[in-house]
Design a protein around this motif. Structure first.
Motif, PDB file in Angstrom:
ATOM      1  N   ASN A 157      48.022  34.875  71.219  1.00 35.75           N
ATOM      2  CA  ASN A 157      47.677  35.982  72.121  1.00 35.75           C
ATOM      3  C   ASN A 157      48.456  37.218  71.664  1.00 35.75           C
ATOM      4  O   ASN A 157      49.454  37.601  72.269  1.00 35.75           O
ATOM      5  CB  ASN A 157      48.013  35.617  73.570  1.00 35.75           C
ATOM      6  CG  ASN A 157      47.414  36.601  74.572  1.00 35.75           C
ATOM      7  OD1 ASN A 157      47.048  37.723  74.219  1.00 35.75           O
ATOM      8  ND2 ASN A 157      47.316  36.188  75.816  1.00 35.75           N
ATOM      9  N   THR A 158      47.979  37.824  70.585  1.00 29.96           N
ATOM     10  CA  THR A 158      48.710  38.928  69.959  1.00 29.96           C
ATOM     11  C   THR A 158      48.812  40.131  70.887  1.00 29.96           C
ATOM     12  O   THR A 158      49.831  40.834  70.894  1.00 29.96           O
ATOM     13  CB  THR A 158      48.042  39.323  68.635  1.00 29.96           C
ATOM     14  OG1 THR A 158      47.875  38.151  67.830  1.00 29.96           O
ATOM     15  CG2 THR A 158      48.895  40.325  67.872  1.00 29.96           C
ATOM     16  N   ARG A 159      47.780  40.402  71.666  1.00 30.14           N
ATOM     17  CA  ARG A 159      47.825  41.535  72.604  1.00 30.14           C
ATOM     18  C   ARG A 159      48.975  41.366  73.605  1.00 30.14           C
ATOM     19  O   ARG A 159      49.735  42.303  73.864  1.00 30.14           O
ATOM     20  CB  ARG A 159      46.504  41.679  73.355  1.00 30.14           C
ATOM     21  CG  ARG A 159      45.345  42.182  72.518  1.00 30.14           C
ATOM     22  CD  ARG A 159      44.103  42.302  73.383  1.00 30.14           C
ATOM     23  NE  ARG A 159      44.271  43.347  74.398  1.00 30.14           N
ATOM     24  CZ  ARG A 159      43.781  44.572  74.290  1.00 30.14           C
ATOM     25  NH1 ARG A 159      43.084  44.927  73.225  1.00 30.14           N
ATOM     26  NH2 ARG A 159      43.955  45.453  75.258  1.00 30.14           N
ATOM     27  N   HIS A 196      41.866  40.018  61.917  1.00 27.64           N
ATOM     28  CA  HIS A 196      41.848  40.639  63.240  1.00 27.64           C
ATOM     29  C   HIS A 196      42.938  41.703  63.302  1.00 27.64           C
ATOM     30  O   HIS A 196      44.117  41.404  63.107  1.00 27.64           O
ATOM     31  CB  HIS A 196      42.067  39.586  64.330  1.00 27.64           C
ATOM     32  CG  HIS A 196      41.459  39.956  65.651  1.00 27.64           C
ATOM     33  ND1 HIS A 196      40.649  39.107  66.380  1.00 27.64           N
ATOM     34  CD2 HIS A 196      41.523  41.114  66.369  1.00 27.64           C
ATOM     35  CE1 HIS A 196      40.260  39.712  67.488  1.00 27.64           C
ATOM     36  NE2 HIS A 196      40.788  40.924  67.500  1.00 27.64           N
ATOM     37  N   TYR A 198      45.077  44.621  65.284  1.00 26.32           N
ATOM     38  CA  TYR A 198      45.556  45.105  66.574  1.00 26.32           C
ATOM     39  C   TYR A 198      46.350  46.390  66.338  1.00 26.32           C
ATOM     40  O   TYR A 198      47.263  46.413  65.508  1.00 26.32           O
ATOM     41  CB  TYR A 198      46.465  44.075  67.249  1.00 26.32           C
ATOM     42  CG  TYR A 198      45.813  42.741  67.511  1.00 26.32           C
ATOM     43  CD1 TYR A 198      45.224  42.452  68.732  1.00 26.32           C
ATOM     44  CD2 TYR A 198      45.783  41.762  66.515  1.00 26.32           C
ATOM     45  CE1 TYR A 198      44.622  41.219  68.974  1.00 26.32           C
ATOM     46  CE2 TYR A 198      45.182  40.538  66.743  1.00 26.32           C
ATOM     47  CZ  TYR A 198      44.607  40.264  67.970  1.00 26.32           C
ATOM     48  OH  TYR A 198      44.016  39.049  68.196  1.00 26.32           O
ATOM     49  N   ALA A 200      48.680  49.095  68.371  1.00 24.44           N
ATOM     50  CA  ALA A 200      49.409  49.364  69.609  1.00 24.44           C
ATOM     51  C   ALA A 200      50.094  50.717  69.492  1.00 24.44           C
ATOM     52  O   ALA A 200      50.721  51.009  68.471  1.00 24.44           O
ATOM     53  CB  ALA A 200      50.444  48.263  69.870  1.00 24.44           C
ATOM     54  N   ILE A 273      46.526  49.294  73.580  1.00 21.88           N
ATOM     55  CA  ILE A 273      46.199  48.404  72.457  1.00 21.88           C
ATOM     56  C   ILE A 273      44.697  48.380  72.244  1.00 21.88           C
ATOM     57  O   ILE A 273      43.918  48.218  73.199  1.00 21.88           O
ATOM     58  CB  ILE A 273      46.723  46.974  72.715  1.00 21.88           C
ATOM     59  CG1 ILE A 273      48.232  46.991  72.944  1.00 21.88           C
ATOM     60  CG2 ILE A 273      46.367  46.051  71.546  1.00 21.88           C
ATOM     61  CD1 ILE A 273      48.795  45.657  73.426  1.00 21.88           C
ATOM     62  N   GLN A 274      44.301  48.547  70.988  1.00 19.85           N
ATOM     63  CA  GLN A 274      42.908  48.329  70.588  1.00 19.85           C
ATOM     64  C   GLN A 274      42.879  47.199  69.564  1.00 19.85           C
ATOM     65  O   GLN A 274      43.810  47.058  68.767  1.00 19.85           O
ATOM     66  CB  GLN A 274      42.302  49.589  69.968  1.00 19.85           C
ATOM     67  CG  GLN A 274      42.148  50.757  70.932  1.00 19.85           C
ATOM     68  CD  GLN A 274      41.312  51.877  70.341  1.00 19.85           C
ATOM     69  OE1 GLN A 274      40.362  51.636  69.591  1.00 19.85           O
ATOM     70  NE2 GLN A 274      41.656  53.110  70.675  1.00 19.85           N
ATOM     71  N   ASP A 275      41.828  46.385  69.592  1.00 20.89           N
ATOM     72  CA  ASP A 275      41.714  45.340  68.582  1.00 20.89           C
ATOM     73  C   ASP A 275      40.304  45.302  68.018  1.00 20.89           C
ATOM     74  O   ASP A 275      39.333  45.592  68.721  1.00 20.89           O
ATOM     75  CB  ASP A 275      42.136  43.978  69.129  1.00 20.89           C
ATOM     76  CG  ASP A 275      41.246  43.488  70.259  1.00 20.89           C
ATOM     77  OD1 ASP A 275      40.329  42.698  69.988  1.00 20.89           O
ATOM     78  OD2 ASP A 275      41.461  43.911  71.416  1.00 20.89           O
ATOM     79  N   HIS A 276      40.223  45.002  66.728  1.00 19.44           N
ATOM     80  CA  HIS A 276      38.963  45.003  65.995  1.00 19.44           C
ATOM     81  C   HIS A 276      38.977  43.879  64.966  1.00 19.44           C
ATOM     82  O   HIS A 276      40.025  43.533  64.430  1.00 19.44           O
ATOM     83  CB  HIS A 276      38.751  46.335  65.263  1.00 19.44           C
ATOM     84  CG  HIS A 276      38.736  47.533  66.167  1.00 19.44           C
ATOM     85  ND1 HIS A 276      37.575  48.059  66.680  1.00 19.44           N
ATOM     86  CD2 HIS A 276      39.754  48.295  66.658  1.00 19.44           C
ATOM     87  CE1 HIS A 276      37.865  49.100  67.454  1.00 19.44           C
ATOM     88  NE2 HIS A 276      39.173  49.266  67.446  1.00 19.44           N
TER      89      HIS A 276
END
Length: 348
Positions: A157-159, A196, A198, A200, A273-276
């Motif tokens: 759970n990197t976020r 993936h 992330y 921040a 935080i944005q993740d793509h």
């Protein structure tokens, strides 16, 4: 990071002295050919994961290792450094450039670490722009990524790990500092776990991705006049006022930062935080302090970086461009180029 200490009811201890007489020749001197050498590596042992992780770290000088790396070059008064390397799997390469510019002191810091955890390649890139002194930014460089990868949920759970680590590091910094000081810092970090990504962000440093030639910001500058940020600050009992620009308490021109003890709880270190998931359209990342973004739009930064074959040359081109366009701040950037041809992209 520009912050005036003479305005408003709360005073920040800031020692910025603008200097406009810096010669461009100094930058030219700093951008001569770099020396190629074996990359620095060191071993991390995490009691939480019991994983041996070989790290490539721009802050180290030299230890045993096989990956090639470019040692940072510094000019004669230490106001400029640049370098770069690539991941061992060949999926990406990066370059960095950091320049004191017209400021009297250097308060920007950067960090790059690459590791393998549980068979997954992990890459961490960070820009830390200090204000009121360099100590908060330096603290982030020394501690943020080390603490992040030790978080028990970093891979799963990197976020969550990013959010909790950012806020814990803010507390750790405040606990470690003399209560009479009020240093602060931004942080814009890009963390790649497999394919993936992330991003921040705390403050007004910024990360931008080039996707099929289009510049897409992966962070939004946290300014006090943003409607959501103004509401958050006022709900916490703070005030946003105009003092040359919009400022928290008439002092700080950003709404989130590490440190800034006297402006807690209005100025927080909770990251956005944005993740793509990376695909073949994703060409490169540009992370930079506002010394770049003040004078170089997102689209220009991407266009300049794409035109350079090597990311180190791209990073140096960006700092040079910001300086010649009149940036009055420290200028630091990292350029990450993705090489999708080296190996197939695997999904976590």
């Amino acid at each position: 990071m520009v912050c005036h200490s003479c305005i408003g009811p709360v005073l920040l201890q800031i020692g910025y002295i603008g200097r406009t007489s810096r010669s461009r020749a100094q930058l030219s001197f700093a951008t001569k050919n770099l020396i190629t050498a074996k990359s620095p590596e060191y071993l991390w042992n995490s009691s939480l994961t019991s994983i041996r992780k070989m790290m490539v770290d721009t802050s180290a000088d030299s230890t045993k290792g096989s990956a090639s790396n470019l040692l940072p070059e510094k000019d004669e008064d230490g106001c400029y450094s640049s370098g770069g390397s690539k991941s061992q799997d060949g999926k990406l390469s990066y370059g960095y450039s950091s320049f004191k510019g017209k400021r009297a002191s250097m308060e920007d810091f950067y960090d790059v670490k690459i590791s393998e955890m549980d068979g997954t390649t992990v890459c961490l890139f960070g820009i830390f722009d200090g204000h009121g002194g360099p100590r908060a930014a330096e603290f982030l460089k020394k501690n943020l990524f080390d603490s992040l990868v030790k978080h028990p949920d970093f891979l799963s759970n990197t976020r969550l790990a990013l959010s909790q680590t950012y806020q814990q590091i803010d507390k750790d910094f405040l606990d470690s500092e003399d209560t009479s000081r009020d240093d602060g810092s931004t942080a814009s970090t890009a963390v790649l776990v497999g394919n993936h990504l992330y991003v921040a962000n705390v403050g007004d440093s910024r990360t931008v991705i080039s996707k099929a030639g289009k510049a897409i910001p992966l962070s939004e500058d946290q300014k006090p006049n943003r409607d959501d940020e103004r509401t958050r600050i006022e709900n916490a009992g703070g005030v946003v006022m105009w003092a040359g620009t919009w400022r928290v308490g008439g002092v700080l021109a950003m709404s989130r930062a590490f440190g800034n003890r006297m402006l807690k709880p209005f100025v927080v270190a909770e990251p956005e935080i944005q993740d793509h998931v990376l695909n073949e359209d994703c060409e490169l990342l540009v992370l930079a302090s506002d010394g770049l973004w003040d004078v170089v739009p997102n689209e220009d930064a991407v266009a300049l970086a794409i035109n350079e074959e090597e990311p180190m040359a791209a990073a140096r081109k960006l700092t040079d461009t910001a300086f010649t366009r009149g940036s009055a701040d420290n200028i630091t950037c990292i350029v990450v180029k993705f090489n999708h041809e080296k190996s197939e992209v695997s999904h976590p």
